[in-house]
Motif scaffolding. Structure first.
Motif, short mmCIF file in Angstrom:
data_model
loop_
_atom_site.label_atom_id
_atom_site.label_comp_id
_atom_site.label_asym_id
_atom_site.label_seq_id
_atom_site.Cartn_x
_atom_site.Cartn_y
_atom_site.Cartn_z
N ILE A 170 -8.92 -2.97 4.59
CA ILE A 170 -9.29 -2.03 3.52
C ILE A 170 -10.77 -2.16 3.21
O ILE A 170 -11.51 -1.18 3.09
CB ILE A 170 -8.44 -2.30 2.27
CG1 ILE A 170 -7.00 -1.91 2.52
CG2 ILE A 170 -8.97 -1.49 1.08
CD1 ILE A 170 -6.08 -2.35 1.42
N ILE A 200 -5.80 9.33 4.88
CA ILE A 200 -6.75 8.23 4.68
C ILE A 200 -6.61 7.66 3.28
O ILE A 200 -6.46 6.45 3.10
CB ILE A 200 -8.20 8.70 4.92
CG1 ILE A 200 -8.40 9.07 6.38
CG2 ILE A 200 -9.19 7.63 4.51
CD1 ILE A 200 -9.70 9.76 6.65
N SER A 225 -6.69 4.56 11.77
CA SER A 225 -7.11 3.18 11.55
C SER A 225 -6.53 2.65 10.24
O SER A 225 -6.09 1.51 10.16
CB SER A 225 -8.63 3.14 11.58
OG SER A 225 -9.11 2.15 10.76
N SER A 226 -6.50 3.51 9.22
CA SER A 226 -5.94 3.03 7.96
C SER A 226 -4.43 2.89 8.06
O SER A 226 -3.83 2.06 7.36
CB SER A 226 -6.32 3.98 6.82
OG SER A 226 -5.79 5.25 7.07
N GLU A 278 -12.97 -0.85 6.11
CA GLU A 278 -12.84 0.57 6.44
C GLU A 278 -13.90 1.37 5.69
O GLU A 278 -14.46 2.34 6.21
CB GLU A 278 -11.45 1.06 6.05
CG GLU A 278 -11.00 2.23 6.90
CD GLU A 278 -9.53 2.47 6.69
OE1 GLU A 278 -8.75 1.87 7.43
OE2 GLU A 278 -9.19 3.21 5.77
N GLU A 284 -12.46 -4.61 11.77
CA GLU A 284 -11.26 -3.78 11.82
C GLU A 284 -10.31 -4.26 12.91
O GLU A 284 -9.10 -4.23 12.76
CB GLU A 284 -11.64 -2.33 12.12
CG GLU A 284 -12.07 -1.52 10.92
CD GLU A 284 -10.92 -1.21 9.99
OE1 GLU A 284 -10.12 -0.34 10.32
OE2 GLU A 284 -10.82 -1.85 8.94
N GLY A 319 -3.22 5.71 3.58
CA GLY A 319 -3.95 4.58 4.14
C GLY A 319 -4.47 3.60 3.12
O GLY A 319 -4.40 2.40 3.34
N ALA A 320 -4.99 4.10 2.00
CA ALA A 320 -5.64 3.18 1.06
C ALA A 320 -4.74 2.84 -0.11
O ALA A 320 -4.46 1.67 -0.36
CB ALA A 320 -6.94 3.79 0.58
#
Lengths: 811, 195, 172, 330
Positions: free
Chosen positions: D161, C60, D130-131, D164, D213, C64-65
């Protein structure tokens, strides 16, 4: 040179210029119906009204009637003038019928333009319209009198400008009628111009009737190739078919008009019989096959007999491109020098005539209109070059004296003095003119050598019946200010043109201006002469063919049978050839005999450069791409729905492309511009004259003056000369002109007729002629005695005719 | 982040109205209610091949060539329609028909090109060419869209039942000589001397 | 060798290879993608070693970020295309030096355990346990970290604050 | 031991196959449903040519997409370009792995969990995927070598981003109430009361963020067709475009499922079998989303960001604090 202001723009014009013309110079088109630059002003229609604000005249006046004067301030948009114009147009439109959709003038109608631009859009008049019955004016002009707006242009043109009397005006008020006294074919050979000059649809072009609208036509500037004058034309074509010739203004050549021969001659290009496919031994072949076989067989013959075994035959109606490439073919391959005419007699005269022309003594056609005396020797303008007659008419209207010296009964649409001189006596007649011109006191001006020569001339010149009259005319010529000398090139013998040159040179010393004008036998005879065609004669070529020295003959756009008198000898000679290649755009007696035939394009498809009789270079622009007209492919119904890459009937190529292929071995057309420059020795622009030699001070050679007529003085001579319709090889294909061509006849002096036992209207059947030939006898006492005059016509058995004439002579 | 665009341009627009929460909620609810209401409505879609709408009489679709009240072809092949046609879909050839009438030898409209602008109808001086409400003439083969005179000619006068060009034109035709058209005086006797 | 150790070595290899690729790529987007792959491998290693929470957080947060931010920036700036040239030695030796030192330290630390079985037993770090451990035993460190983040947040807010109310700001 | 393992494997494969099949079938017919429902909202008929009520339309569309030419734009990064749609589709489908579709099934004495993987960090697993899904959008946009696609990709990345965070924070109260991050546990915790009643604010934030999203109207800025052509997938054609499409509609189903799991009590419901209840809830959520699509206009970019950062995140934080306080007090 007054300066005036029109619509806030100053313009300076020569004295005597009308305001309407001055405005034209500024690009301002003042509405007009009756005014025409060639016809002048009459002030009949009242639509050219403008407002005069300042200066000598004030108020609303007709701009075509007022001379431009210093300090005038003119407003074409003056409210009063605009209002007047609007109402005048409404009045003119009162009785105009409601038939624009079915009128052939629609689309290029001056009345339509002026009505809309004048602001008259809706008819207010609710009463009954005046109507007129129409007349049948022959095959060229359609008459629809209801549409008339009484501008008088037609009668002024027909009677004043052309000098014919059979169309005119009757009636008064709204009943004014323009037409003939009885319906019938118009007599003038310039009648087609009525369709151009009429501002509305009273006179419309009959052959192209209902064919299309001006906006749909493909139009291009072109040149008339139906006589040597080279009048400027605008050709209209539609659906791959040339359908109309119109006069294109040319200040040097034809002015605003053209003759009917030139106007209606286009039919040959779209005639159903036009050959459009290559033929090998009479069987259709592809262009590539024919071209390949042509070059292969020519190469074989060249290998066998040497380059001398191949002869080239050009034509006076071909473009300069074709002629120049033929000359190039000769210089590249060493084949025989191209010959451009089968009529050697004419070639000799043309040669001596064009050698007489120089840079200072050549005049243009429109310059003749300004002459005060015109002498025509051996020239029949109406038959040979009709527009020359119109120029003579203009000269005569200005008070010029016209003198014709000819064995033929020359008719002109103007008053003229005619001196009938037998064909062989023309040179002698000119010698008498020279004697007359020099007789009083001018001998002193000559140096010793020239005086000697003049004495010889005087002693050797035979006496002829008209000698005294001729000398008087010769003397009168010395008092003229602007004499013009016209000399034909088909009837006179080769001595006449140099003598005319001498006469002109003598007269030149005592006048303001003078010049020579030689109508030539073909459209591009001048071009052929420039390319050396005058040196190569046909007789020796024919002899070489008969002797078997020449094995192959390449004939480009020339029907030898129409030029060469002895048809049987020519046929036999052609039969003996190993290979006869013919390239042409029309069917003729020779195309049927060709071993290899290649179809060529007409002037409408190929365009080309032409040199007219004074050596003026003129360009014809291609109008259409070629091919059968949609009218033909569709059989009169809607066009077929088949789609192909080529155009049906579009095989023909320009003749010069074939010739170039022979010269270079390439089928792609080479750039002909350098060749043309080479042919003309210098780059000459469109509409300019080629450079002619400068004037020589030499006394021309005149040895044959005293030789006298060949044969018996009391014998008969046959003169075959060009007629307005029927003589020119291309125009002869036009069916409408064929309607106008008179019955084939012989014209003789009544004395001669009496001797032969002929009466007017007799029909003489020429024995052994094929096709059978019947000749109508016409009597005319203005013809020279002993002369049998027949029009030159294609398709008649000239051998039989000559044989019969010889038989008459023997009796 | 939000910047009043009026400040960028230096012009003063009225400031954006502040929306209260209640108003915003009301707006949201109204929106959702509206769409929900539409859910229950009958769709307005017309299912074309099954449902065909009757077009008004003056709508512009397939072109016809009409006849005059006497049953003769109206078209005089004057070329005005082909001249005015912005897509050049009309072509024709005029000839002299019976009794001095001008008529079309052939007349062709390529409906593959036609944009149904109606300029031809407007230009036609004889009311011959007219547009009809018949819009269904699609073809799979493009050549079938090319209509000839036979396909275009109809047996009626169309929208202009009375007009006959040749009764007004003033040109002599078979059976209708000079001076016998509407509002025409008899032909002038040119030989008369009477004033 | 168990299935797990086989997976472990495979994943380690994958991670190392991806990292090497990430380091050597000249194309920045490709480098980021390899790094993401490397993080992914690391996360799986975490999961394999019984730390699913860490694995999820790794994906995450890092993959992800953070990497998305990297990618975002790379996409926004115009990167001039460079020819595929390896780093010059001048840039190489500090990296080599540091990684050499790091390797040496690691070897020194695990010198004794090299031959023996790994000391780590397979355990499951449940999120609940992990949370309790974190917030009960290390609450001070957490608070310090959160305070630092708060300060950073306030600083960012201050820096990005509009100077003047009427200043023209370009809409994104 | 081996038999057990084999059986487990077979059961897993069967579950995978069923779920995948259902998801793809659902995606196809969700497209049909969306077009049909949207059409009715707009007083239209919607697809009605392929089959009765246009029911064969998804098949026709699939056939069309499969037979279309697969274009790769000139100058595109080929590998990344081809990877991007796969990422989008795969991450969307993987998310369903942790969704329990029914209570455990007892078959031949064996208890089979009706979930593919009951992770104790299931919720985080969803966030992780999801990310990762962002990469599909961002890379697809970037690799197309087209300005519209790039703009769409950047917008997508920024939007995802931002939201989320809100999405994550909105679920913290749920986790707090359930005491677990496993989705099975969360469903179990709603035995009596669905969390929508306990956590309405969380629910609202979750639904809004979830829609953002999934890049649906009113948050469809990455593919705003009247500004950017088709946004990040402008340059895609054929089945690659189809993968983006499948990804989007699987995502909608996943969101429906997650909403059901987190707030609507998962598979719980009276009378009907649990699976049907879950499907009904998913359909219900999807229809609500279509309704929203048919009603609301697209947000401006600054409005989107303001809503995310200035409204949703603070609201979520406050909600967490409130929930914590309430839990402590109760």
């Amino acid at each position: 040179m007054p300066t005036l202001t029109i619509d806030n723009r100053p313009v300076t014009v020569p004295d005597g210029t009308k305001v309407i013309t001055a405005a034209e110079q500024l690009g301002i088109m003042i509405p007009r119906f009756c005014y025409h630059p060639a016809l002048g002003s009459v002030g009949a229609c009242r639509v050219c009204a403008v407002g005069f604000k300042e200066g000598p005249i004030k108020g609303v006046e007709m701009s075509c009637m007022v001379d431009a004067q210093e300090g005038m301030v003119v407003a074409t948009d003056d409210p009063d003038a605009v209002d007047l114009r609007k109402h005048v147009i409404e009045l003119l439109m009162l009785h105009h019928p409601h038939d624009c959709p079915v009128c052939d003038e629609g689309g290029h109608c001056l009345l339509q333009d002026m009505t809309i631009s004048g602001g008259h859009g809706r008819r207010r008049y609710a009463g009954a319209k005046r109507t007129h019955l129409d007349q049948d004016l022959g095959p060229l002009v359609q008459h629809e009198m209801n549409r008339c707006i009484q501008c008088y242009r037609c009668s002024r043109f027909y009677q004043q400008f052309c000098g014919y009397r059979d169309l005119g005006v009757t009636g008064i008020g709204t009943r004014v009628y323009f037409g003939r006294s009885e319906p019938g074919t118009l007599e003038s050979p310039f009648s087609g111009n009525l369709t151009d000059i009429c501002p509305t649809g009273v006179y419309t072009d009959k052959p192209s009737r209902f064919y299309g609208r001006r906006w749909d036509y493909e139009r291009a500037p072109s040149v008339c190739i139906h006589c040597s004058l080279g009048c400027s034309l605008t050709v209209s074509a539609r659906y791959r078919k040339a359908v109309r010739h119109e006069a294109r203004f040319n200040a040097q050549v034809n002015g605003h008009f053209i003759c009917d021969r030139g106007r209606y001659a286009y039919a040959y290009a779209s005639q159903p019989e036009r050959p459009r496919d290559a033929l090998i031994a009479g069987r259709p072949a592809t262009l590539a096959q024919a071209a390949t076989q042509m070059s292969e067989r020519l190469a074989a013959i060249e290998k066998g007999t040497g380059p001398d075994g191949i002869a080239l035959m050009g034509s006076a109606r071909s473009s300069l491109e074709t002629q120049a490439l033929l000359a190039r073919l000769h210089s590249e391959k060493g084949w025989r020098t191209p010959c451009f005419s089968a009529d050697d007699a004419a070639t000799r005269v043309v040669s001596s005539a064009l050698n007489t022309l120089n840079a200072t003594n050549t005049i243009a056609l429109t310059e003749i209109e300004g002459a005060d005396t015109v002498l025509l020797v051996g020239a029949d303008p109406i038959g040979e070059a009709p527009m020359l007659a119109l120029a003579l008419r203009q000269a005569q209207r200005d008070g010029s004296r016209i003198i014709t010296v000819d064995p033929r009964p020359v008719t002109l649409p103007c008053a003229h003095d005619h001196i009938a001189v037998s064909g062989d006596d023309l040179a002698t007649a000119v010698a008498h003119l020279i004697i007359g011109a020099l007789e009083p006191s001018r001998e002193i001006a000559l140096d010793a050598d020239q005086q000697d020569r003049f004495k010889t001339l005087k002693q050797e010149t035979r006496d002829i019946p008209a000698a005294a009259e001729l000398r008087a005319i010769g003397h009168a010529l010395t008092t003229a200010w602007r004499p013009a000398f016209v000399c034909g090139t088909t009837v006179p013998d080769p001595d006449v043109p140099p003598l005319m040159g001498l006469l002109q040179a003598l007269v030149q010393t005592s006048c303001m201006w003078s010049g020579l004008f030689f109508p030539l036998p073909g459209a591009n005879t001048f071009g052929a002469h420039c390319l050396g065609g005058s040196d190569a004669l046909f007789e020796p070529l024919l002899a070489a063919v008969e002797a078997g020295q020449v094995k192959a003959l390449v004939v480009v756009e020339n029907d030898l049978f129409s030029e060469y008198p002895d048809q049987q000898r020519l046929a036999a000679a052609l039969e003996s050839l190993e290979l006869l290649v013919v390239m042409d755009c029309v069917p003729s007696a020779i195309t049927a005999r060709a071993d290899i035939f290649l179809p060529t394009q007409t002037i409408y498809e190929a365009g080309g450069h032409y040199l007219n009789n004074e050596g003026r270079l003129q360009v014809a622009t291609p109008v259409i791409a070629g091919g059968l007209s949609i009218m033909d492919t569709g059989g009169g119904n809607h066009p077929p729905r088949e789609f192909r890459e080529d155009i049906p009937g579009g095989t023909p190529r320009p003749a010069w492309q074939y010739v170039a292929g022979l010269a270079t071995g390439e089928t792609d057309p080479p750039d002909v511009k350098p060749l043309l420059d080479e042919a003309l020795t210098a780059g000459v622009a469109d509409g300019e004259r080629v450079s002619l030699p400068s004037a020589s001070r030499e006394w021309p050679s005149i040895e044959r003056i005293g030789a006298g007529p060949e044969g018996d003085a009391g014998g008969l001579t046959l003169i075959e000369s060009a007629a307005t319709f029927g003589s020119e090889p291309l125009a002869a294909f036009s069916t409408v002109l064929a309607e106008l061509t008179p019955l084939f006849g012989v014209t003789v002096h009544s004395e001669t007729a009496q001797r032969l036992g002929w009466r007017a209207g007799d029909r003489i059947v020429i024995p052994d002629s094929a096709p059978a030939l019947e000749v109508v006898v016409t009597l005319d006492d203005r013809a020279a005695p002993g002369v049998l005059l027949v029009p030159r016509r294609i398709g008649i058995d000239r051998t039989a005719l000559r044989r019969y004439m010889a038989h008459l002579l023997a009796e | 982040m939000t910047q009043d665009p009026s400040q960028l341009k230096g012009k003063s627009l009225p400031p954006p109205r502040e929306t209260s929460g209640a108003e915003a909620l009301k707006a949201l609810v109204t929106g959702f209610a509206t769409t929900l209401k539409h859910l229950g409505r009958r769709p307005i879609t017309e299912q074309y091949p099954e449902e065909k709408r009757e077009l008004p009489a003056r709508s512009r679709a397939r072109i016809i060539l009409t006849r005059d009240p006497d049953g003769a072809e109206r078209c005089v092949a004057c070329y005005l329609c082909s001249a005015v046609c912005p897509v050049s879909c009309i072509s024709m050839q005029s000839i002299e028909g019976q009794g001095g009438r001008r008529m079309a030898a052939w007349f062709r409209i390529n409906f593959g090109r036609c944009i149904y602008c109606g300029l031809c109808e407007e230009a036609c001086p004889t009311s011959a060419i007219q547009l009809t409400p018949d819009y269904e003439h699609c073809q799979r083969a493009i050549l079938k869209s090319v209509y000839e005179k036979e396909d275009l000619l109809v047996d009626h006068c169309g929208k202009d039942p009375d007009y006959n060009f040749y009764r007004h034109a003033g040109v002599a035709t078979e059976g209708l000589d000079k001076g016998r058209h509407e509002k025409e005086a008899p032909p002038v006797n040119v030989r008369s001397n009477m004033p | 060798m168990t299935v797990y150790s086989l997976l472990f070595y495979l994943l380690s290899l994958l991670t190392l290879a991806a990292t090497a690729m990430a380091v050597t790529r000249r194309h920045m987007v490709h480098a980021v993608l390899y790094l993401v792959l490397s993080f992914f491998g690391t996360a799986l290693l975490f999961y394999l070693l019984g730390a699913p929470l860490l694995a999820a957080l790794e994906v995450i947060i890092y993959a992800g970020a953070i990497m998305v931010l990297f990618l975002f920036i790379i996409m926004m700036i115009r990167v001039e295309k460079e020819d595929d040239r390896f780093f010059p030695f001048l840039q190489w030796w500090p990296a080599l030096l540091i990684s050499g030192g790091f390797l040496a330290g690691l070897l020194a630390l695990s010198r004794e355990d090299l031959v023996r079985q790994p000391g780590m037993t397979v355990a499951q770090a449940l999120p609940q346990v992990f949370g309790i451990h974190l917030f009960r035993d290390h609450w001070l460190a957490i608070e310090i970290a959160s305070l630092l983040l708060l300060i950073a947040l306030v600083g960012v807010l201050h820096l990005s604050r509009r100077r003047r109310a009427d200043a023209i700001e370009e809409a994104p | 031991m081996v038999l057990d393992w084999l059986l487990g494997m077979i059961v897993l494969l069967v579950k995978l196959g069923l779920i995948l099949g259902a998801l793809l079938f659902g995606a196809a017919y969700l497209v049909w449903a969306e077009r049909k429902f949207l059409a009715r909202l707009q007083i239209r008929l919607g697809p009605n040519r392929a089959g009765k009520f246009g029911l064969l339309q998804p098949i026709a569309d699939a056939m069309k997409m499969l037979t279309k030419e697969d274009l790769v734009p000139d100058g595109a990064d080929t590998f990344v370009f081809k990877l991007a749609p796969v990422v989008v589709a795969v991450t969307a489908m993987l998310m369903f792995a942790v969704v329990p579709v029914a209570p455990d099934l007892v078959l031949f004495g064996r208890s089979i969990p009706m979930v593919i993987a009951d992770l104790n960090v299931g919720l985080l697993f969803i966030f992780a995927l999801s990310s990762l899904g962002v990469y599909g959008v961002a890379l697809g946009g970037w690799a197309s070598n087209s300005k519209f696609a790039l703009l769409g990709g950047i917008r997508g990345a920024a939007q995802m981003i931002s939201y989320e965070l809100a999405l994550g924070l909105s679920l913290v109260p749920v986790v707090m109430l359930a005491g677990s991050m496993s989705l099975t546990e969360i469903v179990a915790a709603q035995e009596r009361v669905p969390f929508i009643i306990l956590q309405p604010i969380s629910f609202a934030i979750f639904v809004i963020s979830a829609m953002a999203e999934s890049k649906r109207i009113p948050f469809d800025l990455p593919e705003a067709e009247n500004e950017l052509g088709a946004g990040f997938h402008t340059e895609y054609s054929g089945m690659r475009f189809g993968l983006f499409f499948i990804g989007e509609y699987v995502h909608i189903q996943v969101l429906g499922a997650l909403t059901a799991v987190f707030f609507l009590g998962g598979w719980r419901g009276p009378l009907l079998p649990p699976v049907i209840w879950l499907v009904l809830k998913i359909i219900f959520v999807a229809l609500i989303m279509i309704w929203i699509r048919g009603t609301l206009p697209r947000l401006r970019y600054d409005q989107l960001m303001a809503l995310g950062w200035k409204v949703l995140i603070p609201a979520a934080l406050v909600n967490i604090v409130l929930t914590g306080v309430l839990i402590l007090l109760v």
